[in-house]
Structure formats: structure tokens, C-alpha cells
Scaffold this motif. Sequence first.
Motif, PDB file in Angstrom:
ATOM      1  N   ARG A 238       4.265   5.617 -17.812  1.00 36.07           N
ATOM      2  CA  ARG A 238       3.087   5.524 -18.095  1.00 36.07           C
ATOM      3  C   ARG A 238       2.752   4.581 -16.629  1.00 36.07           C
ATOM      4  O   ARG A 238       1.476   4.405 -16.763  1.00 36.07           O
ATOM      5  N   SER A 239       3.891   4.319 -15.956  1.00 35.61           N
ATOM      6  CA  SER A 239       3.505   3.136 -14.754  1.00 35.61           C
ATOM      7  C   SER A 239       3.477   3.832 -13.656  1.00 35.61           C
ATOM      8  O   SER A 239       3.480   3.145 -12.682  1.00 35.61           O
ATOM      9  N   ARG A 240       4.047   5.114 -13.557  1.00 37.07           N
ATOM     10  CA  ARG A 240       3.966   6.168 -12.226  1.00 37.07           C
ATOM     11  C   ARG A 240       2.438   5.802 -11.468  1.00 37.07           C
ATOM     12  O   ARG A 240       1.646   5.459 -12.719  1.00 37.07           O
ATOM     13  N   PRO A 241       2.975   6.356 -10.290  1.00 31.90           N
ATOM     14  CA  PRO A 241       1.644   5.789  -9.904  1.00 31.90           C
ATOM     15  C   PRO A 241       0.042   6.559 -10.812  1.00 31.90           C
ATOM     16  O   PRO A 241      -1.407   6.295 -10.060  1.00 31.90           O
TER      17      PRO A 241
ATOM     18  N   GLY B 115      -2.962   4.599 -11.952  1.00 29.68           N
ATOM     19  CA  GLY B 115      -4.795   4.542 -11.205  1.00 29.68           C
ATOM     20  C   GLY B 115      -3.839   3.737 -10.213  1.00 29.68           C
ATOM     21  O   GLY B 115      -4.636   3.469  -9.293  1.00 29.68           O
ATOM     22  N   GLN B 116      -2.715   3.553  -9.405  1.00 28.91           N
ATOM     23  CA  GLN B 116      -2.808   3.314  -8.026  1.00 28.91           C
ATOM     24  C   GLN B 116      -3.187   4.398  -7.133  1.00 28.91           C
ATOM     25  O   GLN B 116      -2.786   4.390  -5.650  1.00 28.91           O
ATOM     26  N   VAL B 117      -2.956   5.910  -7.580  1.00 26.60           N
ATOM     27  CA  VAL B 117      -3.090   6.766  -6.287  1.00 26.60           C
ATOM     28  C   VAL B 117      -3.856   7.600  -6.875  1.00 26.60           C
ATOM     29  O   VAL B 117      -4.239   7.960  -8.491  1.00 26.60           O
ATOM     30  N   SER B 118      -5.089   8.570  -6.466  1.00 30.30           N
ATOM     31  CA  SER B 118      -5.739   9.503  -6.543  1.00 30.30           C
ATOM     32  C   SER B 118      -5.271  10.475  -7.258  1.00 30.30           C
ATOM     33  O   SER B 118      -3.927  11.270  -6.127  1.00 30.30           O
ATOM     34  N   ARG B 119      -5.722  11.765  -7.307  1.00 33.14           N
ATOM     35  CA  ARG B 119      -4.998  13.398  -6.955  1.00 33.14           C
ATOM     36  C   ARG B 119      -5.034  13.333  -6.094  1.00 33.14           C
ATOM     37  O   ARG B 119      -4.325  14.243  -5.575  1.00 33.14           O
ATOM     38  N   LYS B 120      -5.791  13.246  -4.942  1.00 31.77           N
ATOM     39  CA  LYS B 120      -6.356  14.247  -4.026  1.00 31.77           C
ATOM     40  C   LYS B 120      -4.978  13.905  -3.168  1.00 31.77           C
ATOM     41  O   LYS B 120      -3.956  14.474  -2.087  1.00 31.77           O
ATOM     42  N   GLN B 121      -4.801  12.394  -3.139  1.00 37.02           N
ATOM     43  CA  GLN B 121      -3.841  11.527  -2.130  1.00 37.02           C
ATOM     44  C   GLN B 121      -2.832  11.833  -2.504  1.00 37.02           C
ATOM     45  O   GLN B 121      -1.794  12.555  -1.483  1.00 37.02           O
TER      46      GLN B 121
ATOM     47  N   GLY C  73       1.098  -1.472   0.241  1.00 38.19           N
ATOM     48  CA  GLY C  73      -0.017  -0.368  -0.157  1.00 38.19           C
ATOM     49  C   GLY C  73       1.104   1.402   0.141  1.00 38.19           C
ATOM     50  O   GLY C  73       0.210   2.564  -0.351  1.00 38.19           O
ATOM     51  N   ALA C  74       2.394   1.100   0.041  1.00 34.85           N
ATOM     52  CA  ALA C  74       3.195   2.201  -0.273  1.00 34.85           C
ATOM     53  C   ALA C  74       3.915   2.531  -0.710  1.00 34.85           C
ATOM     54  O   ALA C  74       4.151   3.629  -0.748  1.00 34.85           O
ATOM     55  N   TRP C  75       3.548   1.531  -1.495  1.00 42.68           N
ATOM     56  CA  TRP C  75       4.497   1.625  -3.209  1.00 42.68           C
ATOM     57  C   TRP C  75       3.977   2.688  -3.461  1.00 42.68           C
ATOM     58  O   TRP C  75       5.159   3.225  -4.190  1.00 42.68           O
ATOM     59  N   PRO C  76       2.900   2.968  -4.341  1.00 44.06           N
ATOM     60  CA  PRO C  76       2.876   3.994  -5.144  1.00 44.06           C
ATOM     61  C   PRO C  76       3.558   5.429  -4.576  1.00 44.06           C
ATOM     62  O   PRO C  76       3.807   6.406  -5.236  1.00 44.06           O
ATOM     63  N   TYR C  77       3.203   6.021  -2.777  1.00 50.50           N
ATOM     64  CA  TYR C  77       3.374   7.171  -2.103  1.00 50.50           C
ATOM     65  C   TYR C  77       5.620   6.944  -2.284  1.00 50.50           C
ATOM     66  O   TYR C  77       5.737   8.221  -3.097  1.00 50.50           O
ATOM     67  N   ALA C  78       5.910   6.341  -2.376  1.00 51.80           N
ATOM     68  CA  ALA C  78       7.164   6.052  -2.394  1.00 51.80           C
ATOM     69  C   ALA C  78       7.472   6.387  -4.254  1.00 51.80           C
ATOM     70  O   ALA C  78       8.610   7.241  -4.172  1.00 51.80           O
ATOM     71  N   GLN C  79       7.179   5.569  -5.310  1.00 49.19           N
ATOM     72  CA  GLN C  79       7.747   6.033  -6.259  1.00 49.19           C
ATOM     73  C   GLN C  79       7.121   7.542  -6.453  1.00 49.19           C
ATOM     74  O   GLN C  79       7.679   8.236  -7.086  1.00 49.19           O
ATOM     75  N   LEU C  80       5.565   7.809  -5.751  1.00 48.90           N
ATOM     76  CA  LEU C  80       5.528   9.998  -6.007  1.00 48.90           C
ATOM     77  C   LEU C  80       7.006  10.195  -5.300  1.00 48.90           C
ATOM     78  O   LEU C  80       7.021  11.065  -6.173  1.00 48.90           O
TER      79      LEU C  80
END
Length: 327
Positions: A113-116, A120-126, A29-36
Motif C-alpha cells: 500500500r506504500s507504492r506510488p 497517491g504520490q502519482v496519478s494514473r495519467k502520470q 519528485g522523481a522518487w515515485p517514478y523510480a518506485q513504479l
Amino acid sequence: MEKIQSRETRGRVADAPSGHWVYRLLPRGAWPYAQLARWDRPIGWQLLLWPCLWSLAMAASAGAQAGAALGDVLPSPYHLALFVIGAIAMRGAGCTYNDLVDQNIDDAVERTRSRPLPSGQVSRKQAWAFLFAQALVGLIVLLQFNAFAILLGIASLGVVAIYPFAKRFTDWPQLFLGLAFSWGALMGWAVTFGTLSLAPLLLYFGSILWVIGYDTIYAHQDKEDDAIVGVRSTARLFGENTKRWLIGLYGGALLFMAVAFALAAVPMPALAGLVAAGAHMARQIRTLDIDNPDQCLILFRSNTMVGLLIFLGLLGGGVWAVISPQF
């Protein structure tokens, strides 16, 4: 081995190494944030950090006299630690902001295109919430410094805000990246002295040219996709003349830095770091194949060694002032 991330599958982004600690240690669940934040690609915060460390080391050894105490000619470990934390936080915030601005472009480019966000791995709000959390960490770090350095740090936000849009209106978005990524060349001196002088300004100019050079190499990875979606870059502008431009950019960077060292009166052995860095830059130019994306990425990443060599040279200059009376 993690799969490349898509709308259907959570995994790693295309240009992140498989088996990175982000994917081994963090919950999925933390992967998309680490990627951002690009924690899985640390080269960015390293390249952001080096101008900060150069500036701190140049300020510490400025005007060093023979026989000086070691603690007087080396940068403060406390300041070094703050800059490391700040570089990681602000690079992460900047990348998150860049991804928010470039979501549609990233979705059209194979490498991104594989970025979060596009996957679609995170929303813009997140993503916005995560951006503000990282910026808060950066603000806490900035508030540890003197008033002049705080104002100077805040001033950098104007350049940071413009950078993601630069590729839409100029062939020189790498210049705007250089303005932002080199700001630390001013900050280290300001933190030490509470003011600026010509020496850190010239260090800043040299760093800008260095950044334009290495990010041009990086941009050659995406030049075909960039041409399709209308993204502009120095890679597309320089084209087959890239090596000639790199000679000028890297050569100018070394010249500005050498004059900065001279004006700051840092001990002469500091120039050894510039010589070693120049040899590394020459190897980059000699071996560069602008049509080999994998090699472009390797050469881009190798610039952290350039940063390290210059930093070690400055530290060596300070140490030389301490030990030179014994020779």
C-alpha cells in the motif's frame, strides 16, 4: 533513514532498502517514478535478464570446437549491453502496468500500500505516461535486432498483458510470470541465429519452472493478505507442501537446461554451472520457512546467484573450448 511512504508522506516503499541510491541521489519528485519502475529493487530486472544472458551465452558456445577463438565462443558485448538496457526498461514498464492494474489490491495489502499509486504520490495519467516512455526505450532496443527477433519480442507482449490479471482467475499466476520472465531464453538465441530450435525452447521451459519456484517463495510473504482480498497464488495452493513442489520445479528446471545444453552441443564444463546452481537451489529448499516473510524475501533475492552461476558455467564452457588444446 527514509520514512515508509503514505498518503501524507513521501518516502520509500515498504519493501525497498533504506539508503538506496534512488533516495540518496534522485530528487524527491522523481522518487515515485523510480518506485513504479522498481529501480529501488533491482532484483526484478536481474531475474528478467538472466534467461537472456543464458540464451546469448548458449548460442555463442553452441557447437564450439577445441581451439576456437575466444571472440567466437563468447556473447557479443554489444548484445549484452542491449539486453541489460532492455531488461531494465521493460521490467520497469511491466511493473508500472502491473501497479495500474492492481492499484486497489495493492491498497489492501500491507506490503504494497506504500507504492506510488495507492499512496497517491502519482496519478494514473502520470503512471501511464511513464509506462509508455519506458516501453519506447524497450522498443528502441528491440529494433537493433534482426527481424525474427523483433517479431518474437513483440509476441511477448501478449503474455505480459495477461499476467497482472492471472491471480484473479487461476491459482497459477506464477506460471504466467514464468512465461513472461523467461522469454529472454528465446530472445538471445533468436538474436544470434535469426531462428529458434529445440535447445532454446527447452531452456525456456527450464526457466519457466525456475521462475514458478522462486516466485512461489516470494508469494509466501503475502499469503495472509492475499487470502483476505481473494488473490490466488501457488504459495496458497502449495501451502505446507511447498518444499516438495520446489524440489520438482527446481529439479525439472535443471533437467530441461541440461538437455538444452546437450542439444546445443555446448562444451561439457557448462554443466558445472548447473551443478552449482542446483546446490544453491537445494539450500533454498532446505532452509525455507514459509511462515517467515523476511526469510522468504532473502531467499527469493538469492536467485540472482542461481542466474549468475548458470551464466558463468556457459561462459566457462566457451573458454574451455579455447584453452582445451593446451591440456
